[in-house]
Structures are given as structure tokens and as C-alpha cells.
Motif scaffolding. Structure first.
Motif, PDB file in Angstrom:
ATOM      1  N   SER A 108       0.839  -1.203   0.000  1.00 44.21           N
ATOM      2  CA  SER A 108       0.000   0.000   0.000  1.00 44.21           C
ATOM      3  C   SER A 108       0.873   1.252   0.000  1.00 44.21           C
ATOM      4  O   SER A 108       0.527   2.257  -0.645  1.00 44.21           O
ATOM      5  CB  SER A 108      -0.931   0.012   1.220  1.00 44.21           C
ATOM      6  N   ALA A 109       2.019   1.194   0.679  1.00 40.97           N
ATOM      7  CA  ALA A 109       2.952   2.321   0.677  1.00 40.97           C
ATOM      8  C   ALA A 109       3.659   2.451  -0.667  1.00 40.97           C
ATOM      9  O   ALA A 109       3.893   3.559  -1.159  1.00 40.97           O
ATOM     10  CB  ALA A 109       3.974   2.159   1.803  1.00 40.97           C
ATOM     11  N   GLU A 110       3.989   1.313  -1.285  1.00 36.59           N
ATOM     12  CA  GLU A 110       4.624   1.346  -2.602  1.00 36.59           C
ATOM     13  C   GLU A 110       3.669   1.924  -3.649  1.00 36.59           C
ATOM     14  O   GLU A 110       4.072   2.685  -4.534  1.00 36.59           O
ATOM     15  CB  GLU A 110       5.070  -0.052  -3.011  1.00 36.59           C
ATOM     16  N   LEU A 111       2.385   1.550  -3.545  1.00 33.93           N
ATOM     17  CA  LEU A 111       1.386   2.094  -4.469  1.00 33.93           C
ATOM     18  C   LEU A 111       1.257   3.607  -4.270  1.00 33.93           C
ATOM     19  O   LEU A 111       1.181   4.371  -5.233  1.00 33.93           O
ATOM     20  CB  LEU A 111       0.038   1.412  -4.245  1.00 33.93           C
ATOM     21  N   PHE A 112       1.256   4.023  -3.007  1.00 35.79           N
ATOM     22  CA  PHE A 112       1.202   5.447  -2.672  1.00 35.79           C
ATOM     23  C   PHE A 112       2.378   6.191  -3.310  1.00 35.79           C
ATOM     24  O   PHE A 112       2.208   7.229  -3.955  1.00 35.79           O
ATOM     25  CB  PHE A 112       1.231   5.614  -1.151  1.00 35.79           C
ATOM     26  N   ALA A 113       3.586   5.651  -3.127  1.00 28.24           N
ATOM     27  CA  ALA A 113       4.792   6.290  -3.659  1.00 28.24           C
ATOM     28  C   ALA A 113       4.750   6.374  -5.182  1.00 28.24           C
ATOM     29  O   ALA A 113       5.125   7.398  -5.775  1.00 28.24           O
ATOM     30  CB  ALA A 113       6.035   5.523  -3.198  1.00 28.24           C
ATOM     31  N   ALA A 114       4.275   5.283  -5.819  1.00 30.11           N
ATOM     32  CA  ALA A 114       4.208   5.264  -7.283  1.00 30.11           C
ATOM     33  C   ALA A 114       3.210   6.291  -7.800  1.00 30.11           C
ATOM     34  O   ALA A 114       3.488   7.019  -8.761  1.00 30.11           O
ATOM     35  CB  ALA A 114       3.828   3.866  -7.767  1.00 30.11           C
ATOM     36  N   MET A 115       2.041   6.378  -7.160  1.00 30.79           N
ATOM     37  CA  MET A 115       1.010   7.318  -7.598  1.00 30.79           C
ATOM     38  C   MET A 115       1.403   8.768  -7.314  1.00 30.79           C
ATOM     39  O   MET A 115       1.053   9.682  -8.063  1.00 30.79           O
ATOM     40  CB  MET A 115      -0.329   6.985  -6.932  1.00 30.79           C
ATOM     41  N   ALA A 116       2.139   8.973  -6.207  1.00 27.97           N
ATOM     42  CA  ALA A 116       2.545  10.332  -5.826  1.00 27.97           C
ATOM     43  C   ALA A 116       3.829  10.775  -6.510  1.00 27.97           C
ATOM     44  O   ALA A 116       4.178  11.965  -6.472  1.00 27.97           O
ATOM     45  CB  ALA A 116       2.713  10.413  -4.312  1.00 27.97           C
ATOM     46  N   GLY A 117       4.542   9.834  -7.115  1.00 26.51           N
ATOM     47  CA  GLY A 117       5.797  10.168  -7.774  1.00 26.51           C
ATOM     48  C   GLY A 117       6.915  10.490  -6.797  1.00 26.51           C
ATOM     49  O   GLY A 117       7.719  11.403  -7.042  1.00 26.51           O
ATOM     50  N   VAL A 118       6.950   9.752  -5.684  1.00 25.30           N
ATOM     51  CA  VAL A 118       7.992   9.987  -4.679  1.00 25.30           C
ATOM     52  C   VAL A 118       8.768   8.702  -4.417  1.00 25.30           C
ATOM     53  O   VAL A 118       8.331   7.608  -4.769  1.00 25.30           O
ATOM     54  CB  VAL A 118       7.398  10.497  -3.345  1.00 25.30           C
ATOM     55  N   LYS A 119       9.928   8.852  -3.786  1.00 26.65           N
ATOM     56  CA  LYS A 119      10.762   7.707  -3.426  1.00 26.65           C
ATOM     57  C   LYS A 119      10.924   7.677  -1.913  1.00 26.65           C
ATOM     58  O   LYS A 119      11.411   8.639  -1.305  1.00 26.65           O
ATOM     59  CB  LYS A 119      12.131   7.821  -4.108  1.00 26.65           C
ATOM     60  N   MET A 120      10.480   6.574  -1.296  1.00 28.48           N
ATOM     61  CA  MET A 120      10.655   6.386   0.146  1.00 28.48           C
ATOM     62  C   MET A 120      11.419   5.086   0.379  1.00 28.48           C
ATOM     63  O   MET A 120      11.380   4.174  -0.448  1.00 28.48           O
ATOM     64  CB  MET A 120       9.305   6.353   0.875  1.00 28.48           C
ATOM     65  N   ASN A 121      12.062   4.982   1.513  1.00 30.27           N
ATOM     66  CA  ASN A 121      12.894   3.823   1.830  1.00 30.27           C
ATOM     67  C   ASN A 121      12.115   2.815   2.677  1.00 30.27           C
ATOM     68  O   ASN A 121      11.623   3.157   3.755  1.00 30.27           O
ATOM     69  CB  ASN A 121      14.158   4.287   2.577  1.00 30.27           C
ATOM     70  N   HIS A 122      12.005   1.581   2.190  1.00 30.15           N
ATOM     71  CA  HIS A 122      11.238   0.542   2.886  1.00 30.15           C
ATOM     72  C   HIS A 122      12.078  -0.176   3.935  1.00 30.15           C
ATOM     73  O   HIS A 122      13.159  -0.677   3.643  1.00 30.15           O
ATOM     74  CB  HIS A 122      10.710  -0.472   1.855  1.00 30.15           C
TER      75      HIS A 122
END
Length: 333
Positions: free
Chosen positions: A177-191
Motif C-alpha cells: 500500500s505504501a509502494e502504491l502510494f509512492a508510485a502514484m505520488a511520484g515519490v521515493k521512500m525507503n522501505h
């Protein structure tokens, strides 16, 4: 010429009596009904550590089934590797109804995320029923500057790859769900994956990670205690449990939605009468007002469905999350 001797009347009666002695047990055994399931304790495998949302759901359901069915349903926590070892253990167990697994959204995600699973969700399990469904909530350490989704996206864009988000493990709904969020928002976060929600939440509260997408069941008590702040829920509409918390879609990322669920599976080949008994008892358990109230108070809905409907639901979930994995580019760390 030899005379033919016939057995005496006494010997005939004795022989007849002996024959009846052997025949009677066979007749009685053939007519006796099979023992009603369960006749011994049932192991309920939870592929996550104690204290997490799946464990909380499983323990309540296990206690209610124990009360209803007259045998203990014993929790066996087998955390790690995206819930796969626990699922594989049950897939390889005897198909007699005495070893079951509480599956989650992760088990519908894993077929498209892991290259070599030790089990097949479609072939190695018999669906019993769904247990719960509900949204996730984005929670953050109180020190995180962002107060809402729009500010979180702006912060992540200003610090690409610097924000750490925790999850309950690779391939979990808390990860994807966080990866989908990052992809849709166009951001990069560290898992940062953990072996369950409880340790992940602990580190988010402690500041080792900045945020987490977690179930309301396990996260909201910490929000209410002021140890975390809630930014948004992942459902299409607001949750009645936290009506003041906006959805992700309405607060900065239109079209976003992610739901988590739990369900009960048995090994493939489990007798239909055993599955039917479990399903019937679960239907009563999940309709009980105290069970519904306990789940709903934490953001989950009790969600019984038939074995056939649950099987179709899981198949649709596998297809849906396969698309999410592809779109998000998520990989196992």
C-alpha cells in the motif's frame, strides 16, 4: 463303510454363538456414526508475531471457536518472510482440519512478488471463510513535519529516498500500500521491513522510522495515546472509527485505495464436512455482537462469506495485487 456323524445340538448352538460374537462388533462398528469434528485441539497458525493485527483477530476468533466447538483452538505464531513459512507449514500439514492458517492480503500479494514460493495459494489450500476487512491508516512519528498527505508528498519530494517507512514484512499490505502510494505520488521512500506490525510500530514511535501504513486495529490505540499521529485512511470513504481522519484520496492523492483482510484456510483435501462445520461456526462467531463491536472499534468489519465466495475473492485479490506490484515496481528487499 464309515458312518457320517453330525454335530450335536449343543455344538451347533456354541458355534452359532461364536459366529455372532465376531459378527456383532463388525455390525456395530459399521453402523456407528463418525466422531464429530473436532475431537482434539486444533492448531491455528498465525504467520506473524504476537500483538499484531492478524494475531489480535486470530486470538479472538480462536477463543470463540473453542467455546463453540468444545475443543481448544491453539494459536501457533510463525512469523517471518512475508507470512510464507507459516502458510507453507499448513500447506504441508495433514488435510484433517486440525492445522489451519490465518491468511492475509499478503498471501494474495506474494505470488507476484516472490519468485519461488513453497506453496500455491490456489492449489494447496481449501478456503474456509474471510474473517475481517478494513482500511489501513497512515501513521507517523509525532516529530514528522508533515501533518497531512499533501505535506507528506511535498516532504518526500524534497528528500527523495530519505523518509523511512516501516512495514510488517515484505509483501504485506503494509508494504504494497505504501509502494502504491509512492508510485502514484511520484515519490521515493525507503522501505524498512519488520517481522510483524508490533515491532514496526514500536520503531515508528521511537523515531527509527518516520511513518507506516498499518491496520487501524493495531495502530489506532497508539494514535489515541498520542504516540503516533494519523494522517489519512486508505479506504475510499472515511472510517466511522476515526471520522476526523481524511482519506488519502480526498487529501492529496485522488484515486488511491487499499484494503486489508484476514481469512481462514485449511490444507487442500480437507473433508467437505469439516470445512462446512468450521464455516457454520465462523458465521455465528462473526455475527456475534461482541465480536463485531470489538473489530469495528478498531476499524475492521467482521466479514464472513462462504468457502466458494472466499475462494473467488482471493482469486480476484491475486489478480488485483499483481497489477499493483507491476505498477509500483515493488521488489522483495
Amino acid at each position: 463303510m464309515h458312518a457320517i456323524r453330525f454335530p450335536s445340538r449343543r455344538r451347533l448352538l456354541a458355534a452359532a454363538g461364536a459366529a455372532l460374537c465376531f459378527a456383532a462388533p463388525a455390525f456395530t462398528q459399521a453402523q456407528a456414526p463418525a466422531p464429530t469434528y473436532p475431537t482434539k485441539p486444533v492448531k491455528l497458525v498465525v504467520p506473524y508475531p504476537p500483538g499484531g493485527p492478524t494475531d489480535i483477530v486470530a486470538r479472538l476468533v480462536a477463543q470463540k471457536l473453542s467455546d463453540a466447538m468444545g475443543q481448544q483452538f491453539i494459536i501457533d505464531n510463525r512469523p517471518g518472510a512475508g507470512g510464507n513459512p507459516g502458510a507453507e507449514l499448513v500447506a504441508r500439514s495433514p488435510a484433517d482440519g486440525y492445522t489451519l492458517v490465518v491468511a492475509t492480503t499478503a498471501h494474495a500479494i506474494n505470488p507476484s512478488l516472490f519468485k519461488n514460493l513453497g506453496y500455491s495459494l490456489a492449489k494447496d489450500f481449501a478456503p474456509v471463510s474471510q474473517l475481517t476487512s478494513g482500511p489501513l491508516v497512515i501513521v507517523a512519528n509525532p516529530q514528522l513535519p508533515a501533518k497531512n498527505v499533501a505535506e507528506l508528498i511535498a516532504l518526500a519530494k524534497s528528500k527523495p529516498g530519505e523518509l523511512n517507512f516501516a512495514s510488517s514484512g515484505n509483501g504485506q499490505s503494509t508494504h504494497l500500500s505504501a509502494e502504491l502510494f509512492a508510485a502514484m505520488a511520484g515519490v521515493k521512500m525507503n522501505h524498512i521491513p519488520y517481522k510483524g506490525s508490533a515491532p514496526a510500530l514500536t520503531d515508528t514511535m521511537g523515531g527509527q522510522t518516520q511513518l507506516m501504513f498499518d491496520t487501524m486495529l493495531s495502530a489506532m490505540p497508539h494514535v489515541k495515546a498520542g504516540k503516533l499521529k494519523a494522517l489519512a485512511v486508505t479506504s475510499a470513504v472515511r472510517s466511522p472509527v476515526a471520522p476526523d481522519v481524511p482519506t488519502v484520496a480526498e487529501s492529496g492523492l485522488p484515486g488511491y485505495e487499499a484494503i486489508a483482510w484476514n481469512g481462514l484456510l485449511a490444507p487442500a483435501g480437507t473433508p467437505p464436512e469439516v470445512l462446512a462445520r468450521l464455516s457454520a461456526e465462523l458465521k455465528k462467531v462473526l455475527a456475534a455482537p461482541d465480536v463485531k463491536d470489538k473489530f469495528e472499534a478498531q476499524g475492521f468489519a467482521a466479514s464472513w462469506n462462504s468457502s466458494e465466495d472466499f475462494g473467488r475473492f482471493m482469486s480476484a485479490e491475486v489478480d488485483k495485487w499483481a497489477k499493483v506490484v507491476k505498477v509500483s515496481g515493488a521488489k522483495v528487499d
